[in-house]
Design a protein around this motif. Structure first.
Motif, PDB file in Angstrom:
ATOM      1  N   GLU A  76       0.801  -1.215   0.000  1.00  0.00           N
ATOM      2  CA  GLU A  76       0.000   0.000   0.000  1.00  0.00           C
ATOM      3  C   GLU A  76       0.839   1.273   0.000  1.00  0.00           C
ATOM      4  OE1 GLU A  76      -0.301  -2.440   2.136  1.00  0.00           O
ATOM      5  OE2 GLU A  76      -2.363  -3.223   2.153  1.00  0.00           O
ATOM      6  N   LEU A  77       2.049   1.206   0.574  1.00  0.00           N
ATOM      7  CA  LEU A  77       2.905   2.382   0.622  1.00  0.00           C
ATOM      8  C   LEU A  77       3.397   2.756  -0.763  1.00  0.00           C
ATOM      9  CD1 LEU A  77       4.447   4.541   2.177  1.00  0.00           C
ATOM     10  CD2 LEU A  77       6.277   2.867   2.556  1.00  0.00           C
ATOM     11  N   GLY A  78       3.871   1.789  -1.530  1.00  0.00           N
ATOM     12  CA  GLY A  78       4.348   2.060  -2.878  1.00  0.00           C
ATOM     13  C   GLY A  78       5.682   1.380  -3.147  1.00  0.00           C
ATOM     14  N   ASP A  79       6.298   1.741  -4.262  1.00  0.00           N
ATOM     15  CA  ASP A  79       7.533   1.114  -4.703  1.00  0.00           C
ATOM     16  C   ASP A  79       8.700   2.088  -4.622  1.00  0.00           C
ATOM     17  OD1 ASP A  79       5.875  -0.990  -5.293  1.00  0.00           O
ATOM     18  OD2 ASP A  79       5.895  -0.645  -7.462  1.00  0.00           O
ATOM     19  N   PHE A  80       9.874   1.560  -4.287  1.00  0.00           N
ATOM     20  CA  PHE A  80      11.106   2.351  -4.214  1.00  0.00           C
ATOM     21  C   PHE A  80      12.162   1.708  -5.104  1.00  0.00           C
ATOM     22  CE2 PHE A  80       8.893   3.255  -0.312  1.00  0.00           C
ATOM     23  CZ  PHE A  80       9.208   4.558   0.007  1.00  0.00           C
ATOM     24  N   TRP A  81      12.870   2.528  -5.854  1.00  0.00           N
ATOM     25  CA  TRP A  81      14.051   2.062  -6.585  1.00  0.00           C
ATOM     26  C   TRP A  81      14.945   3.260  -6.830  1.00  0.00           C
ATOM     27  CZ3 TRP A  81       9.369   2.919  -8.876  1.00  0.00           C
ATOM     28  CH2 TRP A  81       9.331   3.660 -10.045  1.00  0.00           C
ATOM     29  N   ILE A 105      16.575   8.519  -5.219  1.00  0.00           N
ATOM     30  CA  ILE A 105      15.513   7.606  -4.808  1.00  0.00           C
ATOM     31  C   ILE A 105      14.252   7.927  -5.596  1.00  0.00           C
ATOM     32  CG2 ILE A 105      14.137   6.729  -2.890  1.00  0.00           C
ATOM     33  CD1 ILE A 105      17.115   6.148  -2.648  1.00  0.00           C
ATOM     34  N   VAL A 106      13.709   6.901  -6.253  1.00  0.00           N
ATOM     35  CA  VAL A 106      12.451   7.049  -6.982  1.00  0.00           C
ATOM     36  C   VAL A 106      11.351   6.373  -6.181  1.00  0.00           C
ATOM     37  CG1 VAL A 106      11.231   6.622  -9.147  1.00  0.00           C
ATOM     38  CG2 VAL A 106      13.701   7.040  -9.171  1.00  0.00           C
ATOM     39  N   PHE A 107      10.231   7.055  -6.021  1.00  0.00           N
ATOM     40  CA  PHE A 107       9.110   6.516  -5.249  1.00  0.00           C
ATOM     41  C   PHE A 107       7.823   6.675  -6.045  1.00  0.00           C
ATOM     42  CE2 PHE A 107       5.546   7.748  -2.355  1.00  0.00           C
ATOM     43  CZ  PHE A 107       5.264   6.478  -1.862  1.00  0.00           C
ATOM     44  N   THR A 108       7.092   5.597  -6.210  1.00  0.00           N
ATOM     45  CA  THR A 108       5.766   5.669  -6.818  1.00  0.00           C
ATOM     46  C   THR A 108       4.741   5.256  -5.764  1.00  0.00           C
ATOM     47  OG1 THR A 108       5.977   3.402  -7.663  1.00  0.00           O
ATOM     48  CG2 THR A 108       6.592   5.195  -9.143  1.00  0.00           C
ATOM     49  N   GLU A 114      -3.946   6.715  -3.745  1.00  0.00           N
ATOM     50  CA  GLU A 114      -4.727   7.023  -4.931  1.00  0.00           C
ATOM     51  C   GLU A 114      -6.017   7.737  -4.553  1.00  0.00           C
ATOM     52  OE1 GLU A 114      -5.345   3.308  -6.875  1.00  0.00           O
ATOM     53  OE2 GLU A 114      -3.272   3.134  -7.578  1.00  0.00           O
ATOM     54  N   ASN A 115      -6.524   8.522  -5.502  1.00  0.00           N
ATOM     55  CA  ASN A 115      -7.820   9.199  -5.345  1.00  0.00           C
ATOM     56  C   ASN A 115      -7.897  10.052  -4.081  1.00  0.00           C
ATOM     57  OD1 ASN A 115      -8.816   7.846  -7.706  1.00  0.00           O
ATOM     58  ND2 ASN A 115      -9.188   6.035  -6.445  1.00  0.00           N
TER      59      ASN A 115
END
Length: 202
Positions: A76-81, A105-108, A114-115
């Motif tokens: 639920e938090l998201g993705d890191f790379w 650091i990239v975070f999506t 969302e919303n």
């Protein structure tokens, strides 16, 4: 409740439209790590020490895995790379690790982020400069406030956010960089805006 104030800003994508009014979100409170940990503990029935320990260990492990080149999915938090910033070389053969200047650091965001628009409530408030000018007038016994003079007063990044902008690939809007108390983002097309942040706590 998200408090926001409005500002007249130039439109860099369509300068012929002139300046338009856009919203900037205001930070209501800078929540410390200690307060955030206590908030999680109160909601989840965990001890504050356990929550703090898990979050601290998560950060340590996240950095470790990112430096190993892994993409971390936190549901639920998201993705890191990671992504790399580098100086260009004349050819691939001449490019070396010395050309790499930064590891970013990239975070999506995940599904919990969302919303947010459909879940948010908004309240219009005066700008930070107007609030500061009004408070100063009250303290000095003045009955009027020169808002134009207050708007022209120089501000620091800490007071108003960094204000860095660049066109977004989603349309005619701008996205600002952040400060320690919140960045400033303001849309720049006539149809809508990306919420920004007036980070000064006042």
């Amino acid at each position: 409740m998200i408090k926001f104030s409005t500002y007249m800003l130039p439109n860099p994508i369509h300068p012929e439209k002139g300046s338009l009014a856009y919203a900037k979100a205001q930070v209501n409170e800078v929540m410390s790590f200690r307060k955030f940990v206590q908030h999680i503990a109160d909601h989840g029935g965990y001890t504050r020490g356990k929550v703090k320990g898990v979050l601290s260990d998560m950060c340590t492990c996240l950095v470790e895995m990112l430096l190993e080149g892994k993409k971390i999915q936190l549901d639920e938090l998201g993705d890191f790379w990671i992504s790399l910033s580098s100086d260009g070389a004349e050819s691939c053969e001449k490019f070396t690790a010395d050309n790499i200047k930064a590891v970013n650091i990239v975070f999506t965001p995940g599904v919990d982020f969302e919303n947010l628009l459909s879940r948010a409530e908004f309240e219009t408030v005066a700008s930070r400069s107007a609030q500061a000018a009004t408070l100063k007038a009250e303290k000095t016994g003045k009955s009027t406030v020169d808002l134009e003079a207050a708007k022209k007063k120089p501000t620091t990044d800490k007071e108003e956010g960094s204000g860095n902008t660049k066109p977004s690939d989603k349309g005619d809007n701008t996205q600002g960089g952040g400060s320690e108390n919140g960045g400033e983002n303001a849309g720049t097309d006539g149809g809508g805006t990306d919420a920004g942040s007036d980070g000064n706590m006042g």
